[in-house]
Design a protein around this motif. Sequence first.
Motif, PDB file in Angstrom:
ATOM      1  N   SER A  43       0.863  -1.192   0.000  1.00 42.69           N
ATOM      2  CA  SER A  43       0.000   0.000   0.000  1.00 42.69           C
ATOM      3  C   SER A  43       0.895   1.237   0.000  1.00 42.69           C
ATOM      4  N   GLU A  44       1.950   1.149  -0.833  1.00 45.20           N
ATOM      5  CA  GLU A  44       2.987   2.180  -0.846  1.00 45.20           C
ATOM      6  C   GLU A  44       2.542   3.518  -1.429  1.00 45.20           C
ATOM      7  N   SER A  45       1.489   3.493  -2.245  1.00 44.55           N
ATOM      8  CA  SER A  45       1.127   4.730  -2.966  1.00 44.55           C
ATOM      9  C   SER A  45      -0.391   4.871  -3.076  1.00 44.55           C
ATOM     10  N   MET A 121      -0.534  -9.255 -12.799  1.00 41.06           N
ATOM     11  CA  MET A 121      -1.195  -7.962 -13.037  1.00 41.06           C
ATOM     12  C   MET A 121      -0.343  -6.789 -12.580  1.00 41.06           C
ATOM     13  N   ASP A 122      -0.630  -5.624 -13.158  1.00 40.25           N
ATOM     14  CA  ASP A 122       0.086  -4.380 -12.919  1.00 40.25           C
ATOM     15  C   ASP A 122       1.481  -4.468 -13.544  1.00 40.25           C
ATOM     16  N   ARG A 123       2.445  -5.021 -12.831  1.00 40.47           N
ATOM     17  CA  ARG A 123       3.811  -5.150 -13.357  1.00 40.47           C
ATOM     18  C   ARG A 123       3.972  -6.509 -14.047  1.00 40.47           C
ATOM     19  N   SER A 124       5.185  -6.827 -14.477  1.00 34.56           N
ATOM     20  CA  SER A 124       5.420  -8.083 -15.196  1.00 34.56           C
ATOM     21  C   SER A 124       6.458  -8.937 -14.475  1.00 34.56           C
ATOM     22  N   GLU A 228       9.198   9.039 -10.749  1.00 31.07           N
ATOM     23  CA  GLU A 228       8.509   7.853 -11.264  1.00 31.07           C
ATOM     24  C   GLU A 228       7.172   7.523 -10.595  1.00 31.07           C
ATOM     25  N   ASN A 229       6.711   8.317  -9.642  1.00 29.51           N
ATOM     26  CA  ASN A 229       5.284   8.232  -9.263  1.00 29.51           C
ATOM     27  C   ASN A 229       4.857   9.471  -8.487  1.00 29.51           C
ATOM     28  N   ASP A 230       3.537   9.616  -8.358  1.00 36.95           N
ATOM     29  CA  ASP A 230       2.991  10.836  -7.753  1.00 36.95           C
ATOM     30  C   ASP A 230       3.401  10.997  -6.296  1.00 36.95           C
ATOM     31  N   PHE A 258       4.359  10.500 -12.706  1.00 33.25           N
ATOM     32  CA  PHE A 258       3.608   9.362 -13.250  1.00 33.25           C
ATOM     33  C   PHE A 258       2.523   8.928 -12.273  1.00 33.25           C
ATOM     34  N   ASP A 259       1.399   8.576 -12.787  1.00 32.76           N
ATOM     35  CA  ASP A 259       0.191   8.041 -12.147  1.00 32.76           C
ATOM     36  C   ASP A 259      -1.016   8.906 -12.509  1.00 32.76           C
ATOM     37  N   ALA A 260      -0.892  10.248 -12.323  1.00 33.90           N
ATOM     38  CA  ALA A 260      -2.026  11.149 -12.578  1.00 33.90           C
ATOM     39  C   ALA A 260      -3.194  10.859 -11.632  1.00 33.90           C
TER      40      ALA A 260
END
Length: 326
Positions: A43-45, A121-124, A228-230, A258-260
């Motif tokens: 739940s980092e972001s 899902m999400d990442r690879s 690299e993220n909000d 990134f994320d918006a």
Amino acid sequence: MKRFFSILLCLGLIISMTGCTGVKPTDAPDDDVYVIGFSQVGSESDWRVANTKSMTAAFEGDTEYELLMDNARQEQENQFTAVRRFILEGVDFIIIAPTVEEGWETILTEIKDADIPVMIMDRSVAVEDDSLYLTNIGSDFLHQGRLAVEWLEGEIPEDRDIKILHLQGTIGATAQIQRTKALEDAVRSHPNWEITSQLYGDFTEAKAYEVMTDYLASNRDIDVLYSENDNMTFGAMRALDEAGISYGNGGQVKIITFDATKEALQYCHDGRIDLCVECNPMFGPDVKTLIEKYRNGESIPKHVYVNESAYTTQSITQEFVDSREY
Ligand code: AHR
């Protein structure tokens, strides 16, 4: 029977403090319930919280499904533990949002040997044998990075030298690898672009604030922040404020994030962030559709990308910000 084991599983996971939550049907007969074990990154972001909500909402209230979610707190080892519990319990399906790309062969082979279908899902995951998973749904992170550098190319005159400060997310995560690749590729093809430093922010606001504060104590020469993220951006903005360095529209530092998320879009609308590249977390319903297709024996694509775009101060409206779900 399955539900009995899933309650045991949940109890086990709660006792081991790895954060299991279950979305349970209330009155369906056990044999009719399709049990899904879901190993979530953490739940980092704000993005992650929205993604968890989207997943939970997709299955909530549907008596055909039971979603068992485990929060790995950004540790791959916790994901292995949760997945092994899911296997022991005999779930019908497993979903993994992998923290990092490497290191999945063994556990995916264990899932395959147990004859349980698995969705990434999400990442690879970086595995040679892609038959180890059914499908991979999430963002095209390289495309996101390219949207960012294309925007920057349009903003910066060809002959102007720029210093870019790069805030990186969890090293080894697809979101980090691909967004970093887009920036590094662009820097290689623009001799006047320089990455002055790459700081590790782990996709969290607290870590980004800490590393930015340290960095700004001795370095103030920054033209662009590529974050690299909000949440890391929010931490960085706080550090920039405290250091008295201006940013955004008309400021010293151009900010790319990134994320918006709704909060970032509002800052962008207000001219405090220059570019928000979208990373859409709301694909719980698409995950469910893919699972239903699989259950109906329909073929499903190996890779499904969610739709995403980018927003600037000039392109964004308050109505759009207000309508943002996450
Ligand atoms: O993998 C998606 C990324 O992970 C999002 O950009 C970030 O906010 C999250 O933590």
